[in-house]
Design a protein around this motif. Structure first.
Motif, PDB file in Angstrom:
ATOM      1  N   GLN A   1      -2.715  -0.415  -5.080  1.00 21.27           N
ATOM      2  CA  GLN A   1      -3.862  -1.157  -5.586  1.00 21.27           C
ATOM      3  C   GLN A   1      -5.104  -0.711  -4.837  1.00 21.27           C
ATOM      4  N   VAL A   2      -6.124  -0.366  -5.580  1.00 16.77           N
ATOM      5  CA  VAL A   2      -7.395   0.073  -5.005  1.00 16.77           C
ATOM      6  C   VAL A   2      -8.462  -0.970  -5.339  1.00 16.77           C
ATOM      7  N   GLN A   3      -9.277  -1.278  -4.361  1.00 19.71           N
ATOM      8  CA  GLN A   3     -10.395  -2.192  -4.575  1.00 19.71           C
ATOM      9  C   GLN A   3     -11.690  -1.565  -4.106  1.00 19.71           C
ATOM     10  N   LEU A   4     -12.760  -1.842  -4.849  1.00 14.66           N
ATOM     11  CA  LEU A   4     -14.110  -1.461  -4.443  1.00 14.66           C
ATOM     12  C   LEU A   4     -14.885  -2.755  -4.216  1.00 14.66           C
ATOM     13  N   ALA A  24     -14.208   1.207  -0.287  1.00 14.71           N
ATOM     14  CA  ALA A  24     -12.954   1.341  -1.022  1.00 14.71           C
ATOM     15  C   ALA A  24     -11.793   1.053  -0.082  1.00 14.71           C
ATOM     16  N   ASN A  96     -18.820   2.384  -8.741  1.00 12.09           N
ATOM     17  CA  ASN A  96     -17.825   2.994  -9.627  1.00 12.09           C
ATOM     18  C   ASN A  96     -17.300   4.243  -8.964  1.00 12.09           C
ATOM     19  N   ARG A  98     -14.068   7.494  -9.074  1.00 11.99           N
ATOM     20  CA  ARG A  98     -12.814   8.128  -9.486  1.00 11.99           C
ATOM     21  C   ARG A  98     -12.022   8.372  -8.208  1.00 11.99           C
ATOM     22  N   THR A 101      -4.742   8.129  -5.770  1.00 12.03           N
ATOM     23  CA  THR A 101      -3.881   7.372  -4.863  1.00 12.03           C
ATOM     24  C   THR A 101      -2.801   8.257  -4.243  1.00 12.03           C
ATOM     25  N   TYR A 111     -12.343   3.195 -11.039  1.00 10.52           N
ATOM     26  CA  TYR A 111     -12.351   1.828 -10.534  1.00 10.52           C
ATOM     27  C   TYR A 111     -13.780   1.300 -10.505  1.00 10.52           C
ATOM     28  N   TRP A 112     -13.899  -0.022 -10.620  1.00 12.14           N
ATOM     29  CA  TRP A 112     -15.188  -0.701 -10.574  1.00 12.14           C
ATOM     30  C   TRP A 112     -15.162  -1.797  -9.513  1.00 12.14           C
TER      31      TRP A 112
END
Length: 122
Positions: A1-4, A24, A96, A98, A101, A111-112
């Motif tokens: 899981q990626v979060q910004l 990030a 935003n 790209r 992972t 991702y946003w």
């Protein structure tokens, strides 16, 4: 899981400055092209600035000479330095990116962040 996660927004007078950050986190192999978008009330979301993994930058004409996008790959963080702010810069600013992972091209996705409000008073 990626979060910004964006931070740094707020209320500023015209002519002032703000610095937005986008951190990030999660399972990150690499950050590729990253960008900042903004959306003002009643308007479409627009691209403000982008920065490639090599550091090449591009800006929408309305912010050229006033905004600077940069990145710190060691911290997985992208910044937007905003100077000489104008009331028309008022918007929610979104990060935003790209992001991969793992080492495979197929792991790359867009991702946003959740957005941060910037309000410039006249």
């Amino acid at each position: 899981q990626v979060q910004l996660v964006e931070s740094g927004g707020g209320l500023v007078q015209a002519g002032g400055s703000l610095r937005l950050s986008c951190a990030a986190s999660g399972s990150i192999f690499s950050l590729n092209t990253m960008g900042w978008y903004r959306q003002a009330p009643g308007k479409q979301r627009e691209l403000v600035a982008v920065i490639t993994s090599a550091g090449t930058t591009n800006y929408v004409d309305s912010v050229k000479g006033r905004f600077t996008i940069s990145r710190d790959n060691a911290k997985n963080t992208v910044y937007l330095q905003m100077n000489s702010l104008k009331p028309e810069d008022t918007a929610v600013y979104y990060c935003n990116g790209r992001i991969r992972t793992d080492w495979t091209l197929g792991s790359e996705a867009m991702y946003w962040g959740q957005g941060t409000q910037v309000t410039v008073s006249s």
